[in-house]
Design a protein around this motif. Structure first.
Motif, PDB file in Angstrom:
ATOM      1  N   SER A 135     -20.405   9.896  -3.727  1.00 54.79           N
ATOM      2  CA  SER A 135     -21.766   9.557  -3.439  1.00 54.79           C
ATOM      3  C   SER A 135     -21.972  10.103  -1.990  1.00 54.79           C
ATOM      4  O   SER A 135     -21.500   9.438  -0.883  1.00 54.79           O
ATOM      5  CB  SER A 135     -22.166   8.296  -3.730  1.00 54.79           C
ATOM      6  N   TYR A 136     -23.161  11.030  -1.828  1.00 52.31           N
ATOM      7  CA  TYR A 136     -23.409  11.519  -0.483  1.00 52.31           C
ATOM      8  C   TYR A 136     -24.865  11.777  -0.400  1.00 52.31           C
ATOM      9  O   TYR A 136     -25.336  12.391  -1.350  1.00 52.31           O
ATOM     10  CB  TYR A 136     -22.679  12.419   0.092  1.00 52.31           C
ATOM     11  N   ARG A 137     -25.462  11.241   0.830  1.00 55.93           N
ATOM     12  CA  ARG A 137     -26.780  11.579   0.992  1.00 55.93           C
ATOM     13  C   ARG A 137     -27.216  12.171   2.207  1.00 55.93           C
ATOM     14  O   ARG A 137     -26.657  11.652   3.245  1.00 55.93           O
ATOM     15  CB  ARG A 137     -27.842  10.446   1.104  1.00 55.93           C
ATOM     16  N   PRO A 138     -27.616  13.559   2.210  1.00 61.79           N
ATOM     17  CA  PRO A 138     -27.776  14.205   3.620  1.00 61.79           C
ATOM     18  C   PRO A 138     -28.812  13.502   4.272  1.00 61.79           C
ATOM     19  O   PRO A 138     -29.671  13.003   3.894  1.00 61.79           O
ATOM     20  CB  PRO A 138     -27.999  15.739   3.274  1.00 61.79           C
ATOM     21  N   PRO A 139     -28.769  13.691   5.766  1.00 60.39           N
ATOM     22  CA  PRO A 139     -29.524  13.171   6.659  1.00 60.39           C
ATOM     23  C   PRO A 139     -31.049  13.632   6.262  1.00 60.39           C
ATOM     24  O   PRO A 139     -31.123  14.788   5.811  1.00 60.39           O
ATOM     25  CB  PRO A 139     -29.418  13.585   8.125  1.00 60.39           C
ATOM     26  N   GLU A 195     -32.823  12.985   3.778  1.00 60.39           N
ATOM     27  CA  GLU A 195     -33.335  13.263   2.054  1.00 60.39           C
ATOM     28  C   GLU A 195     -33.346  11.932   1.661  1.00 60.39           C
ATOM     29  O   GLU A 195     -32.737  11.031   1.691  1.00 60.39           O
ATOM     30  CB  GLU A 195     -32.387  14.207   1.589  1.00 60.39           C
TER      31      GLU A 195
END
Length: 106
Positions: free
Chosen positions: A100-104, A106
């Protein structure tokens, strides 16, 4: 064991020692250092350009690589950098992992 790329640059004192002892002698010394940590030296090359020395070593773990870097650098003749080398098989394994990753932003 993990593979590590060792790059190093000699300072003035280190160059004087290299001139006095020669490259083969320094390879033997570095082999002994790596073996004292439970590893093996795969390759060692001197080079022209921004980096004086390239070596590839198998070391048991990151703590051994850190010990190498700290103690060799502290001796004062060369500046050492160590890069962990990752095999293609490890990249294959990593590419299959889900995370699980959220780009800066977004």
């Amino acid at each position: 064991m993990a593979k590590y790329l060792i790059t190093a640059n000699y300072n003035q004192a280190g160059l004087k020692g290299l001139l006095a002892e020669g490259g083969s002698s320094r390879r033997a010394a570095l082999t002994g250092t790596v073996e004292s940590l439970g590893g093996t030296l795969d390759a060692l090359y001197y080079a022209f350009g921004d980096t004086d020395l390239y070596a590839i070593a198998d070391l048991p773990d990151d703590a051994s690589a850190t010990a190498f870097s700290l103690q060799v650098s502290a001796a004062g003749a060369i500046d050492v950098n160590i890069t962990v080398l990752v095999s293609p098989e490890t990249v294959d394994e990593a590419s299959k992992k889900e995370l699980s990753y959220r780009p800066p932003g977004e």
